[in-house]
Design a protein around this motif. Structure first.
Motif: not given
Length: 198
Positions: A123-146
Motif C-alpha cells: 500500500a505504501f509503495n502504491g502511494g509512493s509512486v504518485m508522490g515520486l511522480s509528482v516531485a520528479s515531473l515537477g523537477i524535470l519540467g522546471l529544469g527543462i524550462l529553465y
C-alpha cells in the motif's frame, strides 16, 4: 557552477521517475490473488482510467483556452510554462492511478494471507509512486524550462508552471471527489440489494 546546477534538475527528475517505475515494477511482481479478485481489480482499474481519460479530455480543452489567454494577455513563455506544468500534473495523475489500482488488489491479497508487513509496504509503495511522480515531473519540467529560457528573469516565466500544475490538480481533486462519492453510493446500493436490505 550555475550551468551544472541547471543540468542537475532534469537529471534528478529523470532519476526520480526511474525509481518510481522500479517501485511500480516491484508492485506488479507481487501475487494479485484469485481469478475473481483479479477480475474485480481489472474492472476497478478500467473504470478509474476511463474516468481519468474523460477528465483529461476536458482538461486539455481548458489548458488550451488558458494557454491562449496567457499568450495574448501576458507572455508566450508564461503560456508555455503553464502548458508544461499542466501536462506534468496530468501525467502524474495517470501514473499514480495506474500504480494505486495495481497495488489495491495486491495489498488485499497480502492481507488475506495475514502478511501485515507486506500489505503495509505494498500500500505504501502504491502511494509512493504518485508522490515520486509528482516531485520528479515537477523537477524535470522546471529544469527543462529553465534550460530552454536561459534568461536572468527566468523566474517570472516559471510562475506559469506552478499555475498549470495547480489548476490541473484542483480539477482532478474536485472531479475525483465527485467520482469516488458516486462510486461509494453505487457500492452501498449494490451491497444492500445483494444482501436483501430494503
Amino acid at each position: 557552477m550555475t550551468e551544472t546546477l541547471s543540468l542537475l534538475m532534469p537529471i534528478t527528475g529523470i532519476l526520480g521517475l526511474i525509481i518510481a517505475y522500479r517501485t511500480y515494477s516491484q508492485i506488479e511482481a507481487l501475487p494479485a490473488g484469485s481469478e475473481k479478485m483479479q477480475a474485480i481489480a481489472h474492472d476497478i482499474r478500467e473504470g478509474a482510467l476511463a474516468f481519468l481519460k474523460k477528465e483529461a479530455f476536458y482538461l486539455v480543452l481548458f489548458i488550451a483556452l488558458v494557454f491562449l489567454v496567457l499568450w495574448a494577455a501576458i507572455q508566450f513563455e508564461v503560456a508555455i510554462s503553464y502548458a508544461v506544468g499542466s501536462f506534468c500534473s496530468l501525467f502524474a495523475g495517470f501514473f499514480g492511478m495506474t500504480a494505486a489500482t495495481s497495488a489495491n488488489v495486491r495489498t488485499t491479497q497480502a492481507a488475506s494471507e495475514k502478511n501485515q508487513g507486506l500489505a503495509l509496504m505494498t500500500a505504501f509503495n502504491g502511494g509512493s509512486v504518485m508522490g515520486l511522480s509528482v516531485a520528479s515531473l515537477g523537477i524535470l519540467g522546471l529544469g527543462i524550462l529553465y534550460l530552454i529560457f536561459d534568461a536572468p528573469a527566468v523566474a517570472q516565466y516559471l510562475v506559469g508552471f506552478g499555475m498549470g500544475a495547480s489548476s490541473v490538480a484542483l480539477f482532478a481533486r474536485v472531479g475525483g471527489g465527485i467520482y469516488t462519492k458516486a462510486a461509494d453510493v453505487g457500492a452501498d446500493l449494490v451491497g444492500k440489494v445483494e444482501a436483501g436490505i430494503p
